[in-house]
Enzyme design. Structure first.
Site, PDB file in Angstrom:
ATOM      1  N   ASN A   3       0.815  -1.204   0.000  1.00 62.98           N
ATOM      2  CA  ASN A   3       0.000   0.000   0.000  1.00 62.98           C
ATOM      3  C   ASN A   3       0.852   1.259   0.000  1.00 62.98           C
ATOM      4  O   ASN A   3       0.858   1.996   0.966  1.00 62.98           O
ATOM      5  CB  ASN A   3      -0.960  -0.007   1.196  1.00 62.98           C
ATOM      6  CG  ASN A   3      -2.155   0.903   0.942  1.00 62.98           C
ATOM      7  OD1 ASN A   3      -2.250   1.521  -0.105  1.00 62.98           O
ATOM      8  ND2 ASN A   3      -3.037   1.002   1.889  1.00 62.98           N
ATOM      9  N   CYS A  50      -7.717  -0.004   1.426  1.00 65.72           N
ATOM     10  CA  CYS A  50      -7.485  -1.436   1.213  1.00 65.72           C
ATOM     11  C   CYS A  50      -8.460  -2.296   2.019  1.00 65.72           C
ATOM     12  O   CYS A  50      -8.689  -3.447   1.694  1.00 65.72           O
ATOM     13  CB  CYS A  50      -6.044  -1.790   1.554  1.00 65.72           C
ATOM     14  SG  CYS A  50      -5.399  -0.884   2.951  1.00 65.72           S
ATOM     15  N   HIS A  51      -9.055  -1.712   3.055  1.00 65.69           N
ATOM     16  CA  HIS A  51     -10.000  -2.493   3.873  1.00 65.69           C
ATOM     17  C   HIS A  51     -11.303  -2.742   3.112  1.00 65.69           C
ATOM     18  O   HIS A  51     -12.113  -3.561   3.514  1.00 65.69           O
ATOM     19  CB  HIS A  51     -10.271  -1.767   5.190  1.00 65.69           C
ATOM     20  CG  HIS A  51     -10.799  -0.385   5.044  1.00 65.69           C
ATOM     21  ND1 HIS A  51      -9.975   0.714   4.899  1.00 65.69           N
ATOM     22  CD2 HIS A  51     -12.066   0.062   4.983  1.00 65.69           C
ATOM     23  CE1 HIS A  51     -10.757   1.784   4.783  1.00 65.69           C
ATOM     24  NE2 HIS A  51     -12.025   1.427   4.811  1.00 65.69           N
ATOM     25  N   GLU A  87     -19.817   2.039   7.636  1.00 68.51           N
ATOM     26  CA  GLU A  87     -19.934   2.684   6.322  1.00 68.51           C
ATOM     27  C   GLU A  87     -21.186   2.216   5.597  1.00 68.51           C
ATOM     28  O   GLU A  87     -21.575   2.775   4.584  1.00 68.51           O
ATOM     29  CB  GLU A  87     -18.692   2.368   5.499  1.00 68.51           C
ATOM     30  CG  GLU A  87     -17.437   2.986   6.109  1.00 68.51           C
ATOM     31  CD  GLU A  87     -16.237   2.768   5.216  1.00 68.51           C
ATOM     32  OE1 GLU A  87     -16.197   1.735   4.534  1.00 68.51           O
ATOM     33  OE2 GLU A  87     -15.364   3.634   5.189  1.00 68.51           O
TER      34      GLU A  87
END
Length: 104
Positions: free
Chosen positions: A47, A55-56, A84
């Site tokens: 990353n 990236c999660h 989210e």
DNA sequence: TGATTGACAGCGT
DNA sequence: CACGCTGCCAATC
């Protein structure tokens, strides 16, 4: 300077909206190589563009939260994704509702 | 510079 | 339905 492919992956992952997730295969395909899912994982692991690259929001084929930052760390990120708006089904994301629809 | 590993995915048994 | 092998790209040793 990583390979152009990695940069392409970074752009794709960057475009993943909150509340949704994409699989390595999906990102790899959008990056230009449907079989380069492993290379995608490599890019996420290193990353070089963090935290620009969420990236999660990149999960395994079945929505399995594999890798990231340690097995235990997955739990916290899992709750973050839920915050989210990502729907979870046990240890995996509910791809039926939260898979990133790239064709939009 | 060359060989091996790695956050995966798909098909076959 | 579960497990194993192969294919691919990039990064690290």
């Amino acid at each position: 300077m990583p390979a152009p492919f990695t940069q392409r992956v970074y752009e794709v992952v960057k475009q993943i909206p909150a509340g949704k997730v994409a699989t390595y295969g999906q990102v790899a395909a959008l990056a230009g190589s449907p079989k380069a899912s492993r290379a995608v994982g490599m890019a996420m692991r290193h990353n070089p563009y963090a935290p620009v690259v969420p990236c999660h929001r990149v999960v395994g084929v079945n929505g399995v939260l594999t890798g990231f930052s340690g097995k235990d760390g997955l739990v916290g990120k899992r709750r973050l994704l839920e915050s989210e708006g990502v729907q979870f089904s046990g240890e995996h994301v509910d791809l039926s509702r939260s898979l990133w629809h790239t064709e939009l």
